[in-house]
Design a protein around this motif. Sequence first.
Motif, PDB file in Angstrom:
ATOM      1  N   TRP A 226       1.614 -26.174  68.125  1.00 28.20           N
ATOM      2  CA  TRP A 226       1.942 -27.097  69.213  1.00 28.20           C
ATOM      3  C   TRP A 226       2.995 -26.517  70.153  1.00 28.20           C
ATOM      4  N   TYR A 227       3.864 -25.688  69.620  1.00 30.27           N
ATOM      5  CA  TYR A 227       4.909 -25.084  70.453  1.00 30.27           C
ATOM      6  C   TYR A 227       4.554 -23.659  70.875  1.00 30.27           C
ATOM      7  N   ASP A 228       3.302 -23.275  70.668  1.00 31.51           N
ATOM      8  CA  ASP A 228       2.809 -21.955  71.063  1.00 31.51           C
ATOM      9  C   ASP A 228       3.644 -20.842  70.425  1.00 31.51           C
ATOM     10  N   LEU A 229       3.912 -20.988  69.135  1.00 27.97           N
ATOM     11  CA  LEU A 229       4.660 -19.991  68.377  1.00 27.97           C
ATOM     12  C   LEU A 229       3.735 -19.346  67.345  1.00 27.97           C
ATOM     13  N   ASP A 230       4.031 -18.113  66.988  1.00 31.78           N
ATOM     14  CA  ASP A 230       3.235 -17.375  66.010  1.00 31.78           C
ATOM     15  C   ASP A 230       3.994 -17.357  64.685  1.00 31.78           C
ATOM     16  N   PRO A 231       3.542 -18.116  63.676  1.00 29.53           N
ATOM     17  CA  PRO A 231       4.297 -18.177  62.416  1.00 29.53           C
ATOM     18  C   PRO A 231       4.377 -16.853  61.684  1.00 29.53           C
ATOM     19  N   ALA A 232       3.320 -16.033  61.776  1.00 26.88           N
ATOM     20  CA  ALA A 232       3.344 -14.736  61.094  1.00 26.88           C
ATOM     21  C   ALA A 232       4.400 -13.824  61.703  1.00 26.88           C
ATOM     22  N   THR A 233       4.457 -13.789  63.032  1.00 29.89           N
ATOM     23  CA  THR A 233       5.464 -12.978  63.714  1.00 29.89           C
ATOM     24  C   THR A 233       6.862 -13.513  63.443  1.00 29.89           C
ATOM     25  N   ALA A 234       6.997 -14.845  63.441  1.00 29.19           N
ATOM     26  CA  ALA A 234       8.300 -15.460  63.190  1.00 29.19           C
ATOM     27  C   ALA A 234       8.829 -15.083  61.815  1.00 29.19           C
ATOM     28  N   LEU A 235       7.956 -15.149  60.804  1.00 30.04           N
ATOM     29  CA  LEU A 235       8.383 -14.803  59.444  1.00 30.04           C
ATOM     30  C   LEU A 235       8.688 -13.319  59.325  1.00 30.04           C
ATOM     31  N   GLN A 236       7.885 -12.494  59.981  1.00 31.64           N
ATOM     32  CA  GLN A 236       8.130 -11.050  59.955  1.00 31.64           C
ATOM     33  C   GLN A 236       9.478 -10.727  60.591  1.00 31.64           C
ATOM     34  N   ASP A 237       9.792 -11.369  61.700  1.00 26.18           N
ATOM     35  CA  ASP A 237      11.083 -11.148  62.363  1.00 26.18           C
ATOM     36  C   ASP A 237      12.240 -11.604  61.472  1.00 26.18           C
ATOM     37  N   THR A 238      12.048 -12.750  60.804  1.00 28.91           N
ATOM     38  CA  THR A 238      13.088 -13.251  59.899  1.00 28.91           C
ATOM     39  C   THR A 238      13.308 -12.286  58.739  1.00 28.91           C
ATOM     40  N   ASN A 239      12.228 -11.748  58.203  1.00 33.43           N
ATOM     41  CA  ASN A 239      12.353 -10.756  57.126  1.00 33.43           C
ATOM     42  C   ASN A 239      13.189  -9.564  57.583  1.00 33.43           C
ATOM     43  N   GLN A 240      12.932  -9.100  58.804  1.00 31.73           N
ATOM     44  CA  GLN A 240      13.678  -7.956  59.323  1.00 31.73           C
ATOM     45  C   GLN A 240      15.149  -8.296  59.536  1.00 31.73           C
ATOM     46  N   PHE A 242      16.852 -10.522  57.900  1.00 31.98           N
ATOM     47  CA  PHE A 242      17.469 -10.619  56.572  1.00 31.98           C
ATOM     48  C   PHE A 242      17.843  -9.234  56.059  1.00 31.98           C
ATOM     49  N   ILE A 243      16.925  -8.284  56.231  1.00 30.25           N
ATOM     50  CA  ILE A 243      17.183  -6.906  55.772  1.00 30.25           C
ATOM     51  C   ILE A 243      18.351  -6.307  56.549  1.00 30.25           C
ATOM     52  N   GLN A 244      18.384  -6.532  57.875  1.00 20.94           N
ATOM     53  CA  GLN A 244      19.461  -5.981  58.693  1.00 20.94           C
ATOM     54  C   GLN A 244      20.815  -6.557  58.288  1.00 20.94           C
ATOM     55  N   ARG A 245      20.852  -7.870  58.022  1.00 20.12           N
ATOM     56  CA  ARG A 245      22.109  -8.497  57.631  1.00 20.12           C
ATOM     57  C   ARG A 245      22.542  -8.038  56.238  1.00 20.12           C
ATOM     58  N   LEU A 246      21.557  -7.889  55.345  1.00 21.94           N
ATOM     59  CA  LEU A 246      21.886  -7.398  54.013  1.00 21.94           C
ATOM     60  C   LEU A 246      22.420  -5.971  54.085  1.00 21.94           C
ATOM     61  N   SER A 247      21.830  -5.168  54.959  1.00 25.06           N
ATOM     62  CA  SER A 247      22.313  -3.808  55.147  1.00 25.06           C
ATOM     63  C   SER A 247      23.742  -3.817  55.693  1.00 25.06           C
ATOM     64  N   GLY A 248      24.003  -4.762  56.602  1.00 25.65           N
ATOM     65  CA  GLY A 248      25.363  -4.895  57.140  1.00 25.65           C
ATOM     66  C   GLY A 248      26.358  -5.289  56.079  1.00 25.65           C
ATOM     67  N   MET A 249      25.935  -6.166  55.183  1.00 26.16           N
ATOM     68  CA  MET A 249      26.812  -6.564  54.079  1.00 26.16           C
ATOM     69  C   MET A 249      27.147  -5.357  53.201  1.00 26.16           C
ATOM     70  N   GLU A 250      26.145  -4.562  52.897  1.00 23.77           N
ATOM     71  CA  GLU A 250      26.354  -3.391  52.052  1.00 23.77           C
ATOM     72  C   GLU A 250      27.269  -2.372  52.729  1.00 23.77           C
ATOM     73  N   ALA A 251      27.208  -2.320  54.066  1.00 23.09           N
ATOM     74  CA  ALA A 251      28.077  -1.390  54.800  1.00 23.09           C
ATOM     75  C   ALA A 251      29.536  -1.838  54.756  1.00 23.09           C
ATOM     76  N   ILE A 252      29.746  -3.162  54.721  1.00 22.79           N
ATOM     77  CA  ILE A 252      31.098  -3.714  54.696  1.00 22.79           C
ATOM     78  C   ILE A 252      31.682  -3.710  53.286  1.00 22.79           C
ATOM     79  N   ALA A 253      30.822  -3.969  52.313  1.00 21.90           N
ATOM     80  CA  ALA A 253      31.270  -4.144  50.929  1.00 21.90           C
ATOM     81  C   ALA A 253      31.917  -2.875  50.373  1.00 21.90           C
ATOM     82  N   THR A 254      32.870  -3.084  49.483  1.00 22.39           N
ATOM     83  CA  THR A 254      33.571  -1.961  48.843  1.00 22.39           C
ATOM     84  C   THR A 254      33.106  -1.763  47.395  1.00 22.39           C
ATOM     85  N   ARG A 255      32.213  -2.631  46.943  1.00 16.85           N
ATOM     86  CA  ARG A 255      31.643  -2.514  45.610  1.00 16.85           C
ATOM     87  C   ARG A 255      30.229  -3.108  45.631  1.00 16.85           C
TER      88      ARG A 255
END
Length: 286
Positions: A226-240, A242-255
């Motif tokens: 109804w809102y002309d959105l692509d759920p597959a693309t939306a989920l794929q973008d969210t997955n990416q 999540f990975i980018q933020r997790l990578s950022g966390m690992e870069a900041i973390a000291t352990r």
Amino acid sequence: MSNSPDAAQTSPQASVLAALQQLIDVVAQLRSPDGGCPWDLAQTPETLTPYVIEEAYEVVDAIRSGNPQAIAEELGDLLLQVVLQAQIAAEVGDFTLKEVADGITEKLIRRHPHVFGDVNVQDAEEVRYNWEQIKAAEKGETPAEAQRLSRKLQGYARKLPPLMAGMKMSQKAAAAGFEWNDVDGVWAKFDEELAEFHQAIAQEGKEEQQAELGDLLFTLINVARWYDLDPATALQDTNQRFIQRLSGMEAIATRSLSEYSLDELEQLWQQAKAALKQSQMRERGL
């Protein structure tokens, strides 16, 4: 002279054919019992199926990146899967790569009579209509059988990834009249399905929970439509993301992240999220 044998051998078409033949020869050697690769020799059409799907998704990801080199590389990986499947089939006498190529060529010619025949068409919609009629005839279906909504939806459910199939089914069903009067009706259905999912989680067994989760996801797909959105693309973008933020966390973390408390992980998450947002803004020149 352009028609000389030497010129023909170095023409772009000849180079393409030579490259394809080399790939065919390499795959045949990999599958050869005499000096071939043990891993390749162990493969079957069934064991290779996950790789076909994986490589197709990687082609899509490369196309989305806009990187020509990456696109060419991933198309090569996908082409390998086609050649490898054909090689395995040829070894047991099922079919060869020639039959694969001949089959798709004949199909394209047959389904494009406006290009290779004398049929006249006015627009792309008429091309699509003719395509469906020819496709139905190939399968021995009558036009009425080919137009059955359930038959079309079954094809989507059987052949496409679930999110993509859900969107296709939703679109076709809506076009046939299975549609809400307005978007408020879609949201009401979503609230209804969410409540039923909560109830199933609290009171029902795994099978009912799974069914209600499916109903909820399908309704959310309808919201996206109804809102002309692509759920597959939306989920794929969210997955990416999540990975980018997790990578950022690992870069900041000291352990190791597993050594942090939940509150500490949340703080790292917010820091990584903010840093990623700032980086994206810089890339956009903001």
